[in-house]
Design a protein around this motif. Structure first.
Motif, mmCIF file in Angstrom:
data_model
loop_
_atom_site.group_PDB
_atom_site.id
_atom_site.type_symbol
_atom_site.label_atom_id
_atom_site.label_comp_id
_atom_site.label_asym_id
_atom_site.label_seq_id
_atom_site.Cartn_x
_atom_site.Cartn_y
_atom_site.Cartn_z
ATOM 1 N N LEU A 29 -2.627 -16.594 1.454
ATOM 2 C CA LEU A 29 -2.394 -17.792 2.252
ATOM 3 C C LEU A 29 -0.960 -18.229 2.025
ATOM 4 C CD1 LEU A 29 -2.960 -20.468 3.779
ATOM 5 C CD2 LEU A 29 -3.986 -21.329 1.673
ATOM 6 N N LEU A 30 -0.219 -18.298 3.122
ATOM 7 C CA LEU A 30 1.153 -18.796 3.037
ATOM 8 C C LEU A 30 1.128 -20.253 3.497
ATOM 9 C CD1 LEU A 30 3.102 -15.830 4.693
ATOM 10 C CD2 LEU A 30 2.652 -16.183 2.271
ATOM 11 N N ALA A 31 1.208 -21.124 2.529
ATOM 12 C CA ALA A 31 1.256 -22.545 2.829
ATOM 13 C C ALA A 31 2.667 -22.995 2.490
ATOM 14 C CB ALA A 31 0.220 -23.277 1.989
ATOM 15 N N PRO A 32 3.063 -24.199 2.926
ATOM 16 C CA PRO A 32 4.433 -24.622 2.588
ATOM 17 C C PRO A 32 4.678 -24.542 1.075
ATOM 18 C CG PRO A 32 3.458 -26.117 4.170
ATOM 19 C CD PRO A 32 2.376 -25.177 3.748
ATOM 20 N N LYS B 91 4.256 -22.238 -1.070
ATOM 21 C CA LYS B 91 3.405 -21.463 -1.976
ATOM 22 C C LYS B 91 2.757 -20.287 -1.269
ATOM 23 C CE LYS B 91 -0.462 -24.600 -1.245
ATOM 24 N NZ LYS B 91 -1.500 -25.462 -1.774
ATOM 25 N N GLU B 92 2.401 -19.279 -2.074
ATOM 26 C CA GLU B 92 1.651 -18.144 -1.576
ATOM 27 C C GLU B 92 0.478 -17.945 -2.514
ATOM 28 O OE1 GLU B 92 3.659 -14.335 -1.436
ATOM 29 O OE2 GLU B 92 1.850 -13.376 -0.661
ATOM 30 N N LEU B 93 -0.735 -18.067 -1.975
ATOM 31 C CA LEU B 93 -1.928 -17.941 -2.800
ATOM 32 C C LEU B 93 -2.706 -16.699 -2.381
ATOM 33 C CD1 LEU B 93 -3.231 -21.629 -2.486
ATOM 34 C CD2 LEU B 93 -1.543 -20.756 -4.087
ATOM 35 N N ILE B 94 -3.019 -15.843 -3.347
ATOM 36 C CA ILE B 94 -3.807 -14.653 -3.043
ATOM 37 C C ILE B 94 -5.258 -15.083 -2.837
ATOM 38 C CG2 ILE B 94 -4.621 -12.434 -3.918
ATOM 39 C CD1 ILE B 94 -2.080 -12.357 -5.648
ATOM 40 N N PHE B 95 -5.833 -14.685 -1.733
ATOM 41 C CA PHE B 95 -7.239 -15.046 -1.574
ATOM 42 C C PHE B 95 -8.169 -13.848 -1.511
ATOM 43 C CE2 PHE B 95 -8.951 -14.835 2.834
ATOM 44 C CZ PHE B 95 -7.842 -14.368 3.503
ATOM 45 N N TYR B 96 -7.622 -12.653 -1.321
ATOM 46 C CA TYR B 96 -8.468 -11.465 -1.397
ATOM 47 C C TYR B 96 -7.622 -10.252 -1.728
ATOM 48 C CZ TYR B 96 -12.214 -8.269 -0.823
ATOM 49 O OH TYR B 96 -13.150 -7.320 -1.093
ATOM 50 N N HIS B 97 -8.133 -9.393 -2.622
ATOM 51 C CA HIS B 97 -7.345 -8.257 -3.094
ATOM 52 C C HIS B 97 -8.235 -7.044 -3.377
ATOM 53 C CE1 HIS B 97 -4.251 -6.694 -6.302
ATOM 54 N NE2 HIS B 97 -4.231 -6.000 -5.184
ATOM 55 N N ILE B 98 -7.887 -5.911 -2.772
ATOM 56 C CA ILE B 98 -8.544 -4.634 -3.079
ATOM 57 C C ILE B 98 -7.462 -3.673 -3.519
ATOM 58 C CG2 ILE B 98 -9.601 -2.569 -2.049
ATOM 59 C CD1 ILE B 98 -11.451 -4.297 -0.497
ATOM 60 N N HIS B 99 -7.666 -3.062 -4.687
ATOM 61 C CA HIS B 99 -6.693 -2.107 -5.210
ATOM 62 C C HIS B 99 -7.400 -0.772 -5.418
ATOM 63 C CE1 HIS B 99 -3.027 -0.978 -7.412
ATOM 64 N NE2 HIS B 99 -3.844 -0.293 -8.187
ATOM 65 N N GLU B 100 -6.882 0.279 -4.793
ATOM 66 C CA GLU B 100 -7.491 1.616 -4.870
ATOM 67 C C GLU B 100 -8.995 1.561 -4.585
ATOM 68 O OE1 GLU B 100 -6.229 3.117 -8.695
ATOM 69 O OE2 GLU B 100 -4.349 3.861 -7.854
ATOM 70 N N GLY B 101 -9.353 0.806 -3.556
ATOM 71 C CA GLY B 101 -10.751 0.721 -3.137
ATOM 72 C C GLY B 101 -11.616 -0.215 -3.953
ATOM 73 N N VAL B 102 -11.036 -0.840 -4.980
ATOM 74 C CA VAL B 102 -11.815 -1.711 -5.866
ATOM 75 C C VAL B 102 -11.376 -3.166 -5.709
ATOM 76 C CG1 VAL B 102 -12.480 -2.169 -8.265
ATOM 77 C CG2 VAL B 102 -12.049 0.176 -7.520
ATOM 78 N N GLU B 103 -12.349 -4.034 -5.539
ATOM 79 C CA GLU B 103 -12.084 -5.456 -5.424
ATOM 80 C C GLU B 103 -11.528 -5.996 -6.743
ATOM 81 O OE1 GLU B 103 -15.500 -8.317 -4.762
ATOM 82 O OE2 GLU B 103 -15.025 -7.730 -2.696
ATOM 83 N N PHE C 117 -9.594 -20.489 -4.242
ATOM 84 C CA PHE C 117 -10.592 -19.767 -3.448
ATOM 85 C C PHE C 117 -11.754 -19.247 -4.279
ATOM 86 C CE2 PHE C 117 -6.619 -19.391 -1.072
ATOM 87 C CZ PHE C 117 -7.044 -19.894 0.142
ATOM 88 N N SER C 118 -11.729 -19.550 -5.555
ATOM 89 C CA SER C 118 -12.723 -19.030 -6.476
ATOM 90 C C SER C 118 -14.156 -19.295 -5.998
ATOM 91 C CB SER C 118 -12.481 -19.666 -7.844
ATOM 92 O OG SER C 118 -13.419 -19.191 -8.746
ATOM 93 N N LEU D 163 -1.029 -20.142 7.035
ATOM 94 C CA LEU D 163 -0.921 -18.822 7.623
ATOM 95 C C LEU D 163 -1.583 -17.801 6.690
ATOM 96 C CD1 LEU D 163 0.478 -17.493 10.086
ATOM 97 C CD2 LEU D 163 2.465 -17.134 8.609
ATOM 98 N N TYR D 164 -2.517 -17.036 7.225
ATOM 99 C CA TYR D 164 -3.216 -16.018 6.436
ATOM 100 C C TYR D 164 -2.684 -14.634 6.798
ATOM 101 C CZ TYR D 164 -6.452 -19.395 4.545
ATOM 102 O OH TYR D 164 -6.986 -20.440 3.847
ATOM 103 N N VAL D 165 -2.189 -13.933 5.791
ATOM 104 C CA VAL D 165 -1.608 -12.612 6.017
ATOM 105 C C VAL D 165 -2.389 -11.574 5.236
ATOM 106 C CG1 VAL D 165 0.505 -11.240 5.955
ATOM 107 C CG2 VAL D 165 0.647 -13.705 6.147
ATOM 108 N N CYS D 166 -2.749 -10.472 5.889
ATOM 109 C CA CYS D 166 -3.356 -9.348 5.185
ATOM 110 C C CYS D 166 -2.471 -8.118 5.329
ATOM 111 C CB CYS D 166 -4.740 -9.016 5.744
ATOM 112 S SG CYS D 166 -6.050 -10.024 5.051
ATOM 113 N N TYR D 167 -2.109 -7.543 4.175
ATOM 114 C CA TYR D 167 -1.373 -6.285 4.136
ATOM 115 C C TYR D 167 -2.386 -5.196 3.848
ATOM 116 C CZ TYR D 167 2.629 -9.347 3.534
ATOM 117 O OH TYR D 167 3.581 -10.327 3.704
#
Ligand SMILES: *[C@@H]1O[C@H](CO)[C@@H](O)[C@H](O)[C@H]1NC(C)=O
Ligand SMILES: *[C@@H]1O[C@H](CO)[C@@H](O)[C@H](O)[C@H]1NC(C)=O
Ligand SMILES: *[C@@H]1O[C@H](CO)[C@@H](O)[C@H](O)[C@H]1NC(C)=O
Length: 139
Positions: free
Chosen positions: A57-60, A62-74, A83-84, A113-117
């Protein structure tokens, strides 16, 4: 010469691998839930070991991670505490290239603004959408 081929390759990757949003902006009320959705190219039904998803989440200011998958693993530990326990992914449709993130108990500070890479063996790209959560003061 090798470098030129490298850049052509990178260009080819970014041209053929897309991340779309199904909706570019969402409107919701505080305490309600919402499902934000992205779709990405799935050519090779390959191993999800090569799946990387990084949503924030890109807010004024700040950037807060709200979801992350690394090598197929959450990776729930990366998630910002805001967001916990409130974000769930639909794992069944992830295999079809659909990132459906369900956010519950919305707060006004979830607006932004929500960005997913997304990165897979097919390429890398990103997609963004906007969320506006309104509280009682607006109603
Ligand atoms: C992305 O959007 C474009 C244009 O609407 C569409 O042609 C393409 O199939 C979409 N791709 C994915 C993976 O959603
Ligand atoms: C969010 O929604 C409220 C109520 O509809 C509206 O007044 C406000 O302008 C919106 N904000 C943004 C950033 O779109
Ligand atoms: C959302 O929930 C909080 C806590 O229960 C409450 O104070 C607030 O008024 C609620 N907001 C709306 C828009 O219902």
């Amino acid at each position: 010469k090798r470098l030129i081929f490298f850049f052509l390759f990178i260009y080819w990757l970014s041209a053929t691998f897309v991340v779309n949003v199904t909706q570019s902006s969402y409107q919701a009320e505080e305490n309600h839930s919402i499902t934000l959705e992205w779709t990405f190219t799935t050519k090779t039904q390959g191993s999800w070991k090569n799946l990387f998803i990084y949503c924030s989440l890109l807010a004024p200011h700040k950037e807060l991670i709200f979801y992350h998958i690394h090598e197929g693993v959450e990776i729930p530990d990366s998630q910002h505490e805001q967001f916990s326990g409130r974000v769930q992914i639909d794992k069944d449709v992830l295999r079809e290239g659909r990132i459906r993130l369900h956010v519950s108990r919305l707060r006004t500070e979830d607006s932004g603004l929500y960005v997913c890479y997304v990165k897979t063996e097919d390429g890398f790209n990103s997609g963004r959408c906007r969320l506006n959560v309104t509280g009682e003061s607006f109603g």
